[in-house]
Design a protein around this motif. Structure first.
Motif, mmCIF file in Angstrom:
data_model
loop_
_atom_site.group_PDB
_atom_site.id
_atom_site.type_symbol
_atom_site.label_atom_id
_atom_site.label_comp_id
_atom_site.label_asym_id
_atom_site.label_seq_id
_atom_site.Cartn_x
_atom_site.Cartn_y
_atom_site.Cartn_z
ATOM 1 N N ARG A 6 0.859 -1.184 0.000
ATOM 2 C CA ARG A 6 0.000 0.000 0.000
ATOM 3 C C ARG A 6 0.900 1.240 0.000
ATOM 4 O O ARG A 6 1.573 1.529 0.990
ATOM 5 C CB ARG A 6 -0.924 -0.001 1.216
ATOM 6 N N ILE A 7 0.906 1.942 -1.122
ATOM 7 C CA ILE A 7 1.800 3.097 -1.297
ATOM 8 C C ILE A 7 0.957 4.358 -1.455
ATOM 9 O O ILE A 7 0.126 4.454 -2.360
ATOM 10 C CB ILE A 7 2.693 2.913 -2.528
ATOM 11 N N TYR A 59 4.037 2.587 2.696
ATOM 12 C CA TYR A 59 5.072 3.476 2.181
ATOM 13 C C TYR A 59 4.439 4.804 1.795
ATOM 14 O O TYR A 59 3.317 4.834 1.301
ATOM 15 C CB TYR A 59 5.762 2.856 0.961
ATOM 16 N N VAL A 60 5.176 5.884 2.000
ATOM 17 C CA VAL A 60 4.661 7.227 1.719
ATOM 18 C C VAL A 60 5.704 8.014 0.936
ATOM 19 O O VAL A 60 6.889 8.009 1.272
ATOM 20 C CB VAL A 60 4.315 7.975 3.017
ATOM 21 N N MET A 61 5.244 8.693 -0.116
ATOM 22 C CA MET A 61 6.107 9.576 -0.903
ATOM 23 C C MET A 61 5.439 10.948 -0.941
ATOM 24 O O MET A 61 4.323 11.090 -1.449
ATOM 25 C CB MET A 61 6.311 8.996 -2.301
ATOM 26 N N ILE A 62 6.117 11.955 -0.383
ATOM 27 C CA ILE A 62 5.519 13.291 -0.246
ATOM 28 C C ILE A 62 5.970 14.187 -1.385
ATOM 29 O O ILE A 62 7.052 14.787 -1.348
ATOM 30 C CB ILE A 62 5.868 13.936 1.103
ATOM 31 N N VAL A 91 1.800 15.087 7.371
ATOM 32 C CA VAL A 91 2.034 13.800 6.715
ATOM 33 C C VAL A 91 3.172 13.036 7.398
ATOM 34 O O VAL A 91 3.044 11.830 7.666
ATOM 35 C CB VAL A 91 2.321 13.981 5.209
ATOM 36 N N ILE A 92 4.277 13.703 7.698
ATOM 37 C CA ILE A 92 5.405 13.009 8.324
ATOM 38 C C ILE A 92 5.012 12.471 9.695
ATOM 39 O O ILE A 92 5.279 11.307 10.021
ATOM 40 C CB ILE A 92 6.632 13.944 8.423
ATOM 41 N N LYS A 101 6.497 2.072 6.905
ATOM 42 C CA LYS A 101 7.819 1.423 6.844
ATOM 43 C C LYS A 101 8.909 2.359 6.337
ATOM 44 O O LYS A 101 10.039 2.335 6.836
ATOM 45 C CB LYS A 101 7.749 0.193 5.930
ATOM 46 N N ARG A 102 8.584 3.131 5.330
ATOM 47 C CA ARG A 102 9.578 4.042 4.752
ATOM 48 C C ARG A 102 8.863 5.230 4.145
ATOM 49 O O ARG A 102 7.787 5.096 3.575
ATOM 50 C CB ARG A 102 10.424 3.327 3.697
ATOM 51 N N LEU A 103 9.494 6.400 4.257
ATOM 52 C CA LEU A 103 8.907 7.636 3.736
ATOM 53 C C LEU A 103 9.965 8.394 2.958
ATOM 54 O O LEU A 103 11.133 8.443 3.357
ATOM 55 C CB LEU A 103 8.375 8.481 4.890
#
Length: 324
Positions: A6-7, A59-62, A91-92, A101-103
Motif C-alpha cells: 500500500r503506497i 510506504y509514503v512519498m511526499i 504527513v510526516i 515502513k519508509r517515507l
C-alpha cells in the motif's frame, strides 16, 4: 517495496507526483493510495490523521507542496511557508503514528545557502543565508528535512529527504505568473511565434547558471531510494555530515541565456531575445553535487535538449486545459 504494498503518493496530480505515479504503475505497483486536494486537505491535521488511521499505507512519498517561481515566491511568502509547513508536518508525523515502513520527502535544492560553494554538497545545509526571494519556501523545506532526520534519530524510522534540482517535464505548470523559468520560457516563445512577434523578453541578465532535471528521471530516483536496501541505505541514513539527505540532479549546468536559446530553437521562434536586467536574477549559480546518489548507483538518463523537446510536445497536446 513489494508490488502489492500500500503506497500513498501525496500530491499525485502535480508535476513530480504524477511522474512518480506513472513510474509506479509502469513497474507493476497496483495498490496505490491517491487523494487529490479536494478529497484530502493535507493542511488539516485531523483529516490527515483520519486518512492514515483508515488507510494504513506502508510506504509514503511526499510530492505535495505549494511551489512556484521567483514571482510567486516573492509575492506570496506567507502562503508558501504556511502551506508547506502544514502539509509536511501532518504527513510526516501521522506516517510515523501509523507505522509507515519508509517515507520519502521531496524538497528542493533552494534549501541551500545563496552563496554556497559549488557544486553544492548536502552538508552545506544551514551554513549561510538563503536566497531572499524564496527563503520562506526554503525554510519550510528545511524544516521537512529536519523532521525526517529527527524522527529517524528519535524513533528509528526510515525517512529520506531527496532534494531535486530544477524540475521540468510533462504536467508542468505553464502559468506565466506562478511557473518556473523553463516552462515559462517555453510558453512565451510558443505564444510569440504564434503571434508573429519580433522579440521575447526574459527576466534578468541571463547570466545565472542553473541545472535542470527531467521529472521522469526524478521519479525513477525516488523509486530507487525507496527500494534501496542493506548497507547502502544504512549509510545514507547514518551519513554523519548530512543524514538521510540526498541531492537528485544531473551535475550539468548552463546559463539562463543558453537555456533560452535552446528553447527558442526547439519552439522555432525566429525573433530576438531581450534580457530585462531590472528584474531579479535570483541565486547566481546553483549546481548540485550528485556524488552521493551516484555512489548509491543512480544516474539521470534524459539530456536537456531531448527533455525540452518532449515537454514541448506535451504542452502542444495539453495547452488548452487549465494553467497550461
Amino acid at each position: 517495496m513489494e508490488k502489492s504494498a500500500r503506497i500513498y503518493v501525496a500530491g499525485h496530480t502535480g508535476l513530480v507526483g504524477s511522474a512518480i505515479t506513472r513510474r509506479l504503475r509502469k513497474e507493476g505497483y497496483d495498490n496505490l493510495i491517491l487523494r487529490d486536494e479536494k478529497e484530502l486537505d493535507l493542511r488539516d491535521q485531523g483529516a490527515v490523521a483520519g486518512f492514515f488511521r483508515e488507510n494504513r499505507p506502508e510506504y509514503v512519498m511526499i510530492a505535495a507542496a505549494k511551489v512556484g517561481g521567483i514571482v510567486a515566491n516573492n509575492s506570496y511568502p506567507a502562503d508558501f511557508i504556511y502551506t508547506n509547513l502544514m502539509i509536511q508536518s501532518n504527513v510526516i508525523h501521522h506516517a510515523y503514528a501509523a507505522g509507515v515502513k519508509r517515507l520519502l520527502f521531496l524538497g528542493s535544492s533552494c534549501i541551500y545557502p545563496k552563496m554556497a560553494p559549488q557544486p553544492i554538497k548536502e552538508e552545506y545545509l544551514l551554513t549561510g543565508p538563503l536566497e531572499p526571494t524564496n527563503d520562506a519556501y526554503a525554510i519550510a523545506k528545511i524544516a521537512g528535512v529536519k523532521m525526517c532526520q529527527s524522527y529517524n534519530r528519535q524513533y528509528g524510522t526510515q525517512y529520506v529527504a531527496a532534494m531535486p534540482t530544477n524540475l521540468y517535464g510533462p504536467n508542468d505548470n505553464f502559468n506565466l505568473e506562478t511557473s518556473h523559468v523553463l516552462p515559462a520560457l517555453l510558453r512565451k516563445f510558443h505564444e510569440a511565434k504564434l503571434a508573429g512577434e519580433q522579440k521575447v523578453t526574459v527576466w534578468g541578465t541571463g547570466t545565472p547558471f542553473r541545472e535542470f532535471i527531467f521529472v521522469d528521471d526524478v521519479a525513477e530516483a525516488c523509486l530507487f531510494l525507496m527500494n534501496l536496501e542493506g548497507a547502502a541505505f544504512d549509510a545514507l541514513l547514518d551519513d554523519p555530515k548530512a543524514p538521510a539527505l540526498v541531492n537528485v540532479g544531473t551535475g550539468v549546468e548552463l546559463t539562463i541565456r543558453d537555456l533560452a536559446l535552446t528553447i527558442k530553437e526547439i519552439v522555432g521562434f525566429t525573433g530576438d531575445l531581450v534580457f530585462d536586467s531590472t528584474k531579479p536574477d535570483g541565486t547566481p549559480r546553483k549546481l548540485t553535487d550528485v556524488t552521493k546518489i551516484h555512489s548509491l548507483g543512480w544516474r539521470h538518463r534524459m539530456d536537456l535538449r531531448e527533455g525540452v523537446a518532449e515537454t514541448y510536445r506535451w504542452y502542444l497536446e495539453n495547452r488548452s486545459s487549465g494553467s497550461h
